[in-house]
Design a protein around this motif. Structure first.
Motif, PDB file in Angstrom:
ATOM      1  N   ILE A   1      12.056  -4.187  10.185  1.00  0.00           N
ATOM      2  CA  ILE A   1      12.348  -3.022  10.023  1.00  0.00           C
ATOM      3  C   ILE A   1      11.088  -2.305   9.641  1.00  0.00           C
ATOM      4  N   LEU A   2      10.528  -2.909   8.716  1.00  0.00           N
ATOM      5  CA  LEU A   2       9.133  -2.364   8.261  1.00  0.00           C
ATOM      6  C   LEU A   2       7.942  -2.509   9.264  1.00  0.00           C
ATOM      7  N   ARG A   3       8.243  -3.547   9.890  1.00  0.00           N
ATOM      8  CA  ARG A   3       7.223  -3.538  11.008  1.00  0.00           C
ATOM      9  C   ARG A   3       7.324  -2.660  12.082  1.00  0.00           C
ATOM     10  N   ASN A   4       8.506  -2.297  12.513  1.00  0.00           N
ATOM     11  CA  ASN A   4       8.735  -1.478  13.508  1.00  0.00           C
ATOM     12  C   ASN A   4       8.362   0.083  13.051  1.00  0.00           C
ATOM     13  N   TRP A   5       8.494   0.190  11.858  1.00  0.00           N
ATOM     14  CA  TRP A   5       8.040   1.616  11.103  1.00  0.00           C
ATOM     15  C   TRP A   5       6.668   1.811  11.185  1.00  0.00           C
TER      16      TRP A   5
ATOM     17  N   TYR B   1       4.865   6.887   1.883  1.00  0.00           N
ATOM     18  CA  TYR B   1       6.455   7.131   2.140  1.00  0.00           C
ATOM     19  C   TYR B   1       6.921   5.793   1.740  1.00  0.00           C
ATOM     20  N   LEU B   2       6.314   4.658   2.145  1.00  0.00           N
ATOM     21  CA  LEU B   2       6.912   3.327   1.822  1.00  0.00           C
ATOM     22  C   LEU B   2       6.756   2.771   0.329  1.00  0.00           C
TER      23      LEU B   2
ATOM     24  N   ALA C   1      10.853   2.115  -7.487  1.00  0.00           N
ATOM     25  CA  ALA C   1      11.981   2.886  -6.858  1.00  0.00           C
ATOM     26  C   ALA C   1      11.506   3.562  -5.682  1.00  0.00           C
ATOM     27  N   ASP C   2      11.129   2.559  -4.646  1.00  0.00           N
ATOM     28  CA  ASP C   2      10.554   3.119  -3.372  1.00  0.00           C
ATOM     29  C   ASP C   2      11.614   2.546  -2.203  1.00  0.00           C
ATOM     30  N   LEU C   3      11.102   2.963  -1.088  1.00  0.00           N
ATOM     31  CA  LEU C   3      11.944   2.757   0.087  1.00  0.00           C
ATOM     32  C   LEU C   3      11.843   1.156   0.539  1.00  0.00           C
TER      33      LEU C   3
ATOM     34  N   LEU D   1      15.363  -1.189   0.732  1.00  0.00           N
ATOM     35  CA  LEU D   1      15.921  -2.139   1.744  1.00  0.00           C
ATOM     36  C   LEU D   1      16.475  -3.543   1.267  1.00  0.00           C
ATOM     37  N   LEU D   2      15.701  -3.892   0.091  1.00  0.00           N
ATOM     38  CA  LEU D   2      16.383  -5.073  -0.519  1.00  0.00           C
ATOM     39  C   LEU D   2      17.431  -5.202  -0.937  1.00  0.00           C
TER      40      LEU D   2
END
Length: 399
Positions: free
Chosen positions: A219-223, A138-139, A195-197, A201-202
């Motif tokens: 954000i990515l740590r929380n996800w 997903y990421l 071209a990913d999530l 975010l950048l």
């Protein structure tokens, strides 16, 4: 003015009796001492109404509990609102539709990798791998991160259970290193970045500026922390419940339209995510206990979602529950933004599992080993899998 000393502990969340069966222990505390103090969890709320009060009154019960940036989980309005607007589109219906084929392919491959017929330890054979692979897919993360993330998840759990702050700092620093490396690769690649999530975010802005690295890492740590532990725990809980209830297993195999409600109900019965935190901003009386400003609060989802005053018999499985009462994904302004993704991943996996597995049963004489706080579900789950002779195609499995 000096802060009042904390009261004598009402319970010990790390006692042998509690860790042996967390759900049963929380049920007992909900009846015996619904607002309880302990050295480990500070103040714990066990009743549905008290947890809902804390969720909805963010002015009194703040989410800013961490010494590190936590975007947006550890924020209150209006700051929380700004970041939440950035995050919610990452889990909209269009993204879920786009991700479902990849999610289904991962689920099908892993289920097909289970034994044709025989005993298997489901947490290591399916649950953990599924969580790692779907999160990475997903990421847009490479597969060579799977094993480091698996080890990191275990270290994070051990440090949190021990409340070893030095170890928790080291674990957080390790994870941040993985993310910063991924961001550096994408920044260097420029227009040719994947071209990913993570790349997307950048390019996100809060106000007039781009998100900085610290915010993106948070954000990515929380996800990731939420996804890896709760999805694997959920897979184990669902598999065990279906193995223990063969009639329901067959009913869902014959009518997969029941799966969304069934999954949420099973995870209400046995929580994959045990708790969340808040801190009081002013003196408050809750459940007959008087708390000062600055008191740390633990919201026990695993208890609130079994409150008899809301759900009746907490162990009764019902498909007609009012979904607004189920706190599986929280409530209020901090309701989990990733709930659509989690629901997709769990539905797809159970669809593929029921399609590709003829029968799943518990193993006589072999009991699962319960996970311990802060984890939910099972640390080890022996089940008997029978896939012999099953044929499953995309149409049959919902694809």
């Amino acid at each position: 003015m000096d802060k009042k000393p904390n009261p004598n502990p009402d319970w010990d969340p790390r006692s042998e009796a509690v860790l042996k069966d967390q759900i049963a222990a929380y049920d007992d505390m909900r009846h015996r001492c619904p607002v309880a103090h302990s050295e480990y969890l500070n103040w714990s709320l066990f009743r549905h109404e008290d947890v809902m009060r804390a969720l909805l009154d963010h002015q009194t019960f703040s989410s800013a509990v961490s010494s590190h940036p936590s975007v947006p989980n550890g924020m209150d309005p209006p700051q929380h609102t700004l970041y939440r607007r950035i995050i919610e589109p990452y889990f909209n219906a269009e993204r879920m539709r786009e991700f479902e084929p990849a999610c289904r392919a991962i689920a099908a491959q892993l289920v097909d990798g289970l034994p044709e017929s025989g005993e298997t330890e489901l947490m290591s054979a399916l649950a953990e791998d599924y969580a790692l692979q779907v999160q990475s897919a997903y990421l847009g993360w490479p597969s060579d991160l799977h094993e480091p993330l698996r080890r990191w998840t275990r270290k994070n759990h051990e440090a949190t259970l021990a409340r070893d702050r030095e170890a928790m700092e080291e674990v957080a620093f390790e994870f941040d290193g993985y993310i910063r490396e991924l961001l550096a690769v994408r920044c260097t690649a420029g227009a040719s970045a994947p071209a990913d999530l993570t790349t997307s975010l950048l390019r996100e802005r809060v106000g007039e500026r781009l998100l900085n690295d610290e915010e993106i890492v948070s954000i990515l740590r929380n996800w990731t922390v939420g996804e890896l532990s709760t999805i694997s725990a959920s897979v184990g809980i669902l598999a065990h419940y279906l193995a223990s209830h063969p009639a329901l297993q067959q009913q869902l195999r014959e009518d997969t339209s029941l799966l969304p409600a069934a999954i949420d109900e099973i995870l209400r019965l046995h929580a994959p995510l045990i708790s969340n935190r808040r801190i009081t901003t002013q003196p408050v009386d809750i459940g007959g206990r008087k708390l000062d400003a600055g008191e740390r609060i633990t919201l026990l989802w695993a208890s609130a979602n079994r409150d008899e005053s809301v759900f009746g018999d907490p162990d009764a499985f019902r498909l007609d529950r009012d979904p607004s009462k189920n706190l599986l994904y929280g409530a209020g302004i901090h309701v989990c933004p990733g709930a659509p993704l989690a629901r997709l991943e769990l539905r797809v996996l159970v669809e593929e599992f029921l399609c590709r597995v003829r029968r799943i049963t518990t193993v006589p004489g072999k009991e699962p080993v319960n996970a311990v706080y802060p984890a939910g579900g099972f640390a080890s789950l022996p089940l008997w899998i029978d896939r012999a002779g099953v044929e499953c195609n995309a149409a049959a499995s919902g694809g």
